[in-house]
Design a protein around this motif. Structure first.
Motif, short mmCIF file in Angstrom:
data_model
loop_
_atom_site.label_atom_id
_atom_site.label_comp_id
_atom_site.label_asym_id
_atom_site.label_seq_id
_atom_site.Cartn_x
_atom_site.Cartn_y
_atom_site.Cartn_z
N PRO A 217 0.75 -1.21 0.15
CA PRO A 217 0.15 0.06 -0.07
C PRO A 217 0.95 1.18 -0.02
CG PRO A 217 -0.06 -1.04 2.24
CD PRO A 217 0.75 -1.92 1.33
N SER A 218 0.37 2.52 -0.43
CA SER A 218 0.96 3.60 -0.40
C SER A 218 1.51 3.90 0.96
CB SER A 218 0.26 4.68 -1.12
OG SER A 218 -0.84 4.99 -0.46
N GLY A 219 2.51 4.67 1.16
CA GLY A 219 2.78 4.94 2.36
C GLY A 219 4.30 4.49 2.97
N GLU A 220 4.56 4.87 4.08
CA GLU A 220 6.12 4.50 4.55
C GLU A 220 6.18 3.19 4.65
OE1 GLU A 220 8.69 6.64 5.96
OE2 GLU A 220 7.68 8.50 4.69
N HIS A 221 7.20 2.53 4.41
CA HIS A 221 7.39 1.00 4.72
C HIS A 221 8.95 0.69 5.39
CE1 HIS A 221 3.82 -0.19 3.18
NE2 HIS A 221 3.87 0.49 2.02
N ARG A 222 9.20 -0.48 6.01
CA ARG A 222 10.41 -0.71 6.58
C ARG A 222 10.76 -2.32 6.45
NH1 ARG A 222 12.31 -3.03 11.14
NH2 ARG A 222 14.08 -2.02 12.16
N VAL A 223 11.67 -2.51 5.56
CA VAL A 223 11.98 -3.88 5.44
C VAL A 223 13.45 -4.11 5.87
CG1 VAL A 223 12.66 -5.43 3.33
CG2 VAL A 223 10.85 -3.62 2.95
N LEU A 224 13.12 -5.21 6.67
CA LEU A 224 14.40 -5.75 7.40
C LEU A 224 14.88 -7.03 6.56
CD1 LEU A 224 16.69 -6.17 9.86
CD2 LEU A 224 14.68 -7.31 10.70
N ILE A 225 16.20 -6.81 6.16
CA ILE A 225 16.90 -8.09 5.57
C ILE A 225 17.99 -8.52 6.26
CG2 ILE A 225 17.99 -8.68 3.24
CD1 ILE A 225 16.67 -6.33 1.88
N GLU A 226 18.17 -9.93 6.60
CA GLU A 226 19.12 -10.31 7.44
C GLU A 226 19.87 -11.56 6.85
OE1 GLU A 226 17.36 -9.97 11.98
OE2 GLU A 226 16.06 -11.18 10.53
N MET A 227 21.01 -11.79 6.95
CA MET A 227 21.86 -13.13 6.60
C MET A 227 21.48 -14.05 7.50
SD MET A 227 25.48 -11.67 4.95
CE MET A 227 25.82 -10.89 6.63
N ALA A 228 21.37 -15.14 7.27
CA ALA A 228 21.10 -16.17 8.40
C ALA A 228 21.68 -17.63 7.77
CB ALA A 228 19.52 -16.69 8.33
N THR A 229 22.28 -18.17 8.67
CA THR A 229 22.92 -19.44 8.22
C THR A 229 22.03 -20.61 8.23
OG1 THR A 229 22.87 -20.45 10.68
CG2 THR A 229 24.78 -19.05 10.31
#
Length: 146
Positions: free
Chosen positions: A111-123
């Motif tokens: 949807p339109s508006g502010e977004h926060r995406v967390l991308i993490e490296m994992a074993t």
């Protein structure tokens, strides 16, 4: 002494990487002492698709870490390190794993508006090694043009 599990994990890595299974190529998967720390580099979403179609294409790359579809304890002993990404959006309690190594996370129908995406490296055992947060705004798209 190499265990059967390590041999199978090495073969799986080679197949996933599209490499032929030869004795001389398996040496690249042996543990390396003092291996450099893995690093994740994440860029902002590409401006064009975000503005015109509300599609967030978030480029990423890793250093000293390969994204492969491998999981489990035996896959954690290979070198260079391999694993997958954990991706979560807007601090929701759910997330998904990306093991494709495509170099971009693609998000549609946000949807339109502010977004926060967390991308993490994992074993391969889902231990998080580090991550980056990307914040962006999806503009309102005039539906009459689509």
């Amino acid at each position: 002494m190499i265990t059967i599990a390590k041999v199978i994990a090495t073969a799986a890595l080679l197949l996933a990487a599209g490499r032929p299974i030869h004795a001389e190529t398996t040496t690249q998967f042996l543990p390396i002492k003092n291996e450099p720390a893995p690093k994740l580099v994440v860029d902002q979403p590409l401006a064009g698709p975000l503005a015109s179609r509300a599609v967030a294409i978030i480029p990423y790359r890793t250093e000293n870490f390969r994204i492969l579809p491998i999981f489990g304890a035996s896959a954690s002993d290979v070198s260079p390190r391999a694993g997958h990404l954990h991706v979560s959006i807007d601090e929701q309690p759910w997330r998904w794993a990306d093991a494709g190594g495509t170099g971009a996370i693609v998000l549609t129908a946000l949807p339109s508006g502010e977004h926060r995406v967390l991308i993490e490296m994992a074993t391969p055992e889902h231990e998080v090694l580090g991550g980056k947060v990307v914040k962006f705004t999806v503009p309102a798209i005039n539906s009459a043009h689509h």
